[in-house]
Design a protein around this motif. Structure first.
Motif, PDB file in Angstrom:
ATOM      1  N   ARG A 352       0.845  -1.193   0.000  1.00 41.23           N
ATOM      2  CA  ARG A 352       0.000   0.000   0.000  1.00 41.23           C
ATOM      3  C   ARG A 352       0.886   1.251   0.000  1.00 41.23           C
ATOM      4  N   ASP A 357      -4.383   4.113   4.105  1.00 42.48           N
ATOM      5  CA  ASP A 357      -5.327   3.133   3.582  1.00 42.48           C
ATOM      6  C   ASP A 357      -6.145   2.511   4.710  1.00 42.48           C
ATOM      7  N   ALA A 360      -9.030   4.945   5.217  1.00 46.32           N
ATOM      8  CA  ALA A 360      -9.999   4.809   4.127  1.00 46.32           C
ATOM      9  C   ALA A 360     -10.829   3.538   4.282  1.00 46.32           C
ATOM     10  N   SER A 361     -10.200   2.473   4.757  1.00 47.18           N
ATOM     11  CA  SER A 361     -10.907   1.211   4.963  1.00 47.18           C
ATOM     12  C   SER A 361     -11.879   1.303   6.125  1.00 47.18           C
ATOM     13  N   ALA A 364     -14.984   3.020   4.994  1.00 42.71           N
ATOM     14  CA  ALA A 364     -15.849   2.108   4.239  1.00 42.71           C
ATOM     15  C   ALA A 364     -16.556   1.135   5.171  1.00 42.71           C
ATOM     16  N   PRO A 371     -16.415   9.124   1.774  1.00 42.15           N
ATOM     17  CA  PRO A 371     -15.173   8.343   1.851  1.00 42.15           C
ATOM     18  C   PRO A 371     -14.067   9.206   2.429  1.00 42.15           C
ATOM     19  N   TRP A 372     -13.104   8.569   3.080  1.00 44.95           N
ATOM     20  CA  TRP A 372     -11.985   9.337   3.617  1.00 44.95           C
ATOM     21  C   TRP A 372     -11.158   9.873   2.453  1.00 44.95           C
ATOM     22  N   THR A 376      -6.679   4.587   0.090  1.00 42.67           N
ATOM     23  CA  THR A 376      -7.568   3.728  -0.693  1.00 42.67           C
ATOM     24  C   THR A 376      -7.992   2.549   0.164  1.00 42.67           C
ATOM     25  N   SER A 377      -9.269   2.287   0.229  1.00 46.88           N
ATOM     26  CA  SER A 377      -9.761   1.173   1.035  1.00 46.88           C
ATOM     27  C   SER A 377      -9.275  -0.158   0.464  1.00 46.88           C
ATOM     28  N   LEU A 379     -10.818  -2.914   1.595  1.00 48.53           N
ATOM     29  CA  LEU A 379     -11.971  -3.785   1.761  1.00 48.53           C
ATOM     30  C   LEU A 379     -12.701  -3.944   0.429  1.00 48.53           C
TER      31      LEU A 379
END
Length: 380
Positions: A352, A357, A360-361, A364, A371-372, A376-377, A379
């Motif tokens: 990552r 991340d 962001a997850s 989600a 979204p944050w 990047t999520s 999940l």
């Protein structure tokens, strides 16, 4: 839940050379020093795949990992506890906190004037050595000991019989206000006890951090979920976004608190920092002690994972490295492991690009309205 294993790095940071840490690799070097070390429960989740040593748990045939697994690269400038945790919570630091070998006279005098004290010390030193050097003088003069380290920290040590802990905290709160304009990440109260030749720090340490920008913790709490900090999480975030805090005195104490709170918390985020890896063994360059702490965590993990359901989210990661075989006593700029238990998935999450991340997850997972904005999520 997010479990941050303080300083459990895995090397290979793309910019390690900028920090003088090229070649550092906390976990790999511990395994080299302690070749008999087996971490079967972490390995079962995917640590072997992360480290490129899938047979490390000793079983004759490798089974599919029980968790998703990968690595995370730090984007923020710095390699300290506050910077790493803030990035996990979704804040990228473009400018590092300020590190001093000696604090400016203007700062020291401002604290002394407001607090009506006179410091001794004011140089960079390890926490145990500073007591050997200045502990006796502190007892004689009753003047608090001011020192720093390789991190952005202003530390004030005092014997509990000379300056009671509440008074030491008040002194550190004054120091915190003055330290803000110098971008010092943390002011740390370091109470100690004992007599000349046998001084020892007590468990009543307290960190006073700069207030962070809004993090995912604020967003989750703002959405009506509890955000429970275990260990020094509340200190690291200056209480921001934390709805409930449970300090700890050791890794073992922290793991016991996880068990208690996991059993009673029906919704929300539990965020824990297990600091012994860093404080007790990384900085002291004690590879054997570090290995034993990993073994204790792994044994606890074997009992804990049975309580994790498919609908839960458990993230195990770290905030930086602290290679006990590396030169000096500082943190080391490294990638960190990422293990994710959710929906019985077992995916390779790759490397990552940022610790954010995780934030962001979490956005989600909690189905926040937005979204944050960073990260990047991972999940599905």
């Amino acid at each position: 839940m997010v479990i941050a294993l303080d300083s459990v790095g895995i090397g290979n940071a793309v910019d390690a050379d900028r920090y003088g840490d090229e070649g550092a690799n906390t976990l790999a070097h511990i395994f080299e020093r302690i070749p008999d070390l087996q971490l079967p429960n972490l390995t079962a989740l995917g640590l072997g795949e992360i480290l490129g040593r899938p047979g490390s748990s000793g079983e004759p045939e490798r089974l599919r990992p029980r968790a998703s697994h990968g690595r995370m690269e730090e984007r923020s400038a710095g390699k300290d506890t506050t910077t790493g945790h803030w990035e996990i919570a979704g804040v990228i630091m473009d400018e590092p906190f300020t590190v001093f070998e000696r604090f400016p006279d203007e700062l020291v005098k401002a604290i002394e004037l407001e607090a009506d004290v006179k410091f001794i010390g004011n140089f960079a030193c390890s926490g145990t050595v500073i007591l050997e050097k200045l502990g006796a003088e502190h007892l004689e003069t009753e003047q608090p000991v001011l020192y720093t380290s390789a991190d952005s920290v202003l530390q004030i040590a005092a014997h509990e019989d000379v300056i009671p802990v509440p008074k030491l905290y008040e002194l550190c709160q004054i120091a915190r206000r003055h330290a803000d304009r110098y971008r010092i990440g943390r002011v740390i109260a370091r109470p100690f006890e004992g007599t000349r030749g046998s001084f020892r720090r007590t468990a009543r340490r307290h960190d006073f951090s700069m207030r962070p920008p809004p993090t995912i913790l604020n967003a989750i709490a703002g959405a009506g979920f509890p955000v429970v900090g275990i260990g020094k999480i509340s200190d690291i975030f200056a209480g921001e976004g934390i709805t409930e805090s449970h300090p700890t005195i050791s890794n073992i104490d922290g793991m016991k608190k996880i068990d208690q709170l996991w059993a009673t918390t029906e919704r929300g985020l539990i965020f824990i920092n297990l600091v012994d890896f860093d404080m007790m063994f990384g900085h002291r360059r004690d590879a054997a002690g570090y290995a034993n702490a990993l073994l204790e965590f792994d044994q606890w993990l074997g009992t804990f994972t049975s309580s994790v359901s498919d609908d839960d989210l458990v993230i195990i990661t770290a905030d930086h490295g602290n290679d006990p075989t590396f030169r000096g006593t500082d943190h080391t700029r490294e990638q960190v492991p990422l293990l994710v238990m959710h929906k019985s998935e077992s995916r390779d999450l790759g490397t990552r690009k940022t610790f954010a991340d995780v934030a962001a997850s979490l956005a989600a997972f909690f189905e926040l309205s937005e979204p944050w904005p960073v990260g990047t999520s991972f999940l599905k």
